[in-house]
Design a protein around this motif. Structure first.
Motif, PDB file in Angstrom:
ATOM      1  N   GLY A  55       0.783  -1.151   0.030  1.00 25.81           N
ATOM      2  CA  GLY A  55       0.035  -0.030  -0.088  1.00 25.81           C
ATOM      3  C   GLY A  55       0.963   1.203  -0.035  1.00 25.81           C
ATOM      4  N   ASP A  56       0.083   2.414   0.353  1.00 30.62           N
ATOM      5  CA  ASP A  56       0.883   3.678   0.356  1.00 30.62           C
ATOM      6  C   ASP A  56       2.110   3.729   1.246  1.00 30.62           C
ATOM      7  OD1 ASP A  56      -0.764   3.865   2.583  1.00 30.62           O
ATOM      8  OD2 ASP A  56      -1.848   5.680   1.641  1.00 30.62           O
ATOM      9  N   ARG A  57       2.079   2.980   2.200  1.00 32.48           N
ATOM     10  CA  ARG A  57       3.253   3.108   3.288  1.00 32.48           C
ATOM     11  C   ARG A  57       4.244   2.316   3.132  1.00 32.48           C
ATOM     12  NH1 ARG A  57       1.312   2.671   9.205  1.00 32.48           N
ATOM     13  NH2 ARG A  57      -0.220   1.244   8.609  1.00 32.48           N
ATOM     14  N   GLY A  58       4.047   1.165   1.944  1.00 34.65           N
ATOM     15  CA  GLY A  58       5.102   0.276   1.518  1.00 34.65           C
ATOM     16  C   GLY A  58       4.988  -0.833   2.468  1.00 34.65           C
ATOM     17  N   GLN A  87      -7.480  -2.072  -1.421  1.00 34.04           N
ATOM     18  CA  GLN A  87      -7.050  -0.726  -1.131  1.00 34.04           C
ATOM     19  C   GLN A  87      -5.493  -0.408  -1.442  1.00 34.04           C
ATOM     20  OE1 GLN A  87      -8.250   0.332   2.844  1.00 34.04           O
ATOM     21  NE2 GLN A  87      -9.955  -0.793   2.701  1.00 34.04           N
ATOM     22  N   ASP A  88      -4.755  -1.438  -1.242  1.00 31.75           N
ATOM     23  CA  ASP A  88      -3.391  -1.513  -1.482  1.00 31.75           C
ATOM     24  C   ASP A  88      -3.411  -1.091  -3.157  1.00 31.75           C
ATOM     25  OD1 ASP A  88      -2.446  -2.256   0.835  1.00 31.75           O
ATOM     26  OD2 ASP A  88      -1.638  -4.113   0.193  1.00 31.75           O
ATOM     27  N   ALA A  91      -4.048   2.343  -4.068  1.00 26.97           N
ATOM     28  CA  ALA A  91      -2.906   3.354  -3.709  1.00 26.97           C
ATOM     29  C   ALA A  91      -1.492   3.093  -4.318  1.00 26.97           C
ATOM     30  CB  ALA A  91      -2.628   3.273  -2.110  1.00 26.97           C
ATOM     31  N   ASN A  92      -1.361   1.837  -4.782  1.00 27.19           N
ATOM     32  CA  ASN A  92      -0.008   1.651  -5.376  1.00 27.19           C
ATOM     33  C   ASN A  92      -0.313   0.494  -6.435  1.00 27.19           C
ATOM     34  OD1 ASN A  92       2.422   0.886  -5.826  1.00 27.19           O
ATOM     35  ND2 ASN A  92       3.077  -0.055  -4.130  1.00 27.19           N
TER      36      ASN A  92
END
Ligand SMILES: Cc1cc2nc3c(=O)[nH]c(=O)nc-3n(C[C@H](O)[C@H](O)[C@H](O)COP(=O)(O)O)c2cc1C
Length: 214
Positions: A55-58, A87-88, A91-92
């Protein structure tokens, strides 16, 4: 535990032959051949693969799912768009699929951009599922906390009644996705420790391929 793990057998053989020199020029042809060979050899659920996302936090997550299709848009699977993996991917939009067929000593890795297919494709995937599977997909938000098994069965019974009353009903967040690979890698175990890795890389609408150190 360590000793026990190290004593576990790995590839028992006999293993299939793989000559990378005579491999096809595109990975879809080779993947299809390997999938059919795995099916013919009785590998259970050869269309199951691990989907990895970040996701956006890696933070990386992996989970198993089922390959639903394979065509020019890529390797297709389906899930709830509101799930953690959905969701992941929102975001990415990069993901990897990993297939492992132990009886064949084979692994295939598919990695690249991932995108949601049309609403029609998602609906078609949903409606192709048997009623019980559709009902299960309709019950609740995937991966959210569940109070009890009874809560699930009550929701399932209600969803099944809805599916039976309306055969065209589609779960609102059901979506089909395709990974369009940047590369696809085929790994073949051998009995002489000379594992073979053949990687196809996408370049300007064509494929190049080459060996990798094992
Ligand atoms: C063999 C197997 C097949 C599965 N197939 C799917 C599938 O096609 N789609 C799906 O959403 N989840 C499938 N699951 C469940 C996922 O592994 C996972 O538990 C669920 O999708 C929630 O993942 P998430 O919280 O990372 O979003 C399957 C699980 C197994 C073990």
């Amino acid at each position: 535990m360590r000793q026990w793990l190290r004593a576990l057998p790995t590839f028992a053989g006999p293993l299939p032959e793989f000559d990378p020199g005579s491999a096809p020029t595109d990975p879809i042809t080779l993947f299809t051949a390997w999938l059919r060979e795995a099916t013919g050899a009785g590998v259970p659920m050869p269309h199951a693969a691990v989907l990895s996302t970040a996701g956006d936090r890696g933070r990386v997550s992996g989970r198993t799912l089922i390959l639903r299709d394979l065509h020019e848009r890529g390797w297709v699977f389906a899930t709830q768009s509101t799930s953690p993996k959905g969701q992941d991917m929102a975001a990415n939009p990069y993901a990897a699929l990993t297939f492992f067929w132990p009886a064949m000593g084979r692994q295939v890795r598919v990695q690249g951009g991932v995108g949601r297919l049309s609403a029609e494709a998602g609906a078609a995937d949903f409606l192709a599922r048997p009623p019980g599977s559709r009902a299960a997909c309709l019950t609740g938000a995937q991966s959210q906390p569940l109070g009890s098994r009874q809560e699930y069965w009550d929701a399932y019974a209600q969803s099944l009644a809805e599916v039976e009353a309306d055969p065209d009903l589609v779960a609102p967040h059901w979506a089909a996705y395709a990974i369009r690979p940047e590369w696809v890698e085929f790994w073949q175990a051998t009995t002489d420790r000379g594992q073979i890795r053949l990687r196809y890389t996408a370049a300007d609408g064509a494929w190049t391929s080459g060996l990798r150190w094992p």
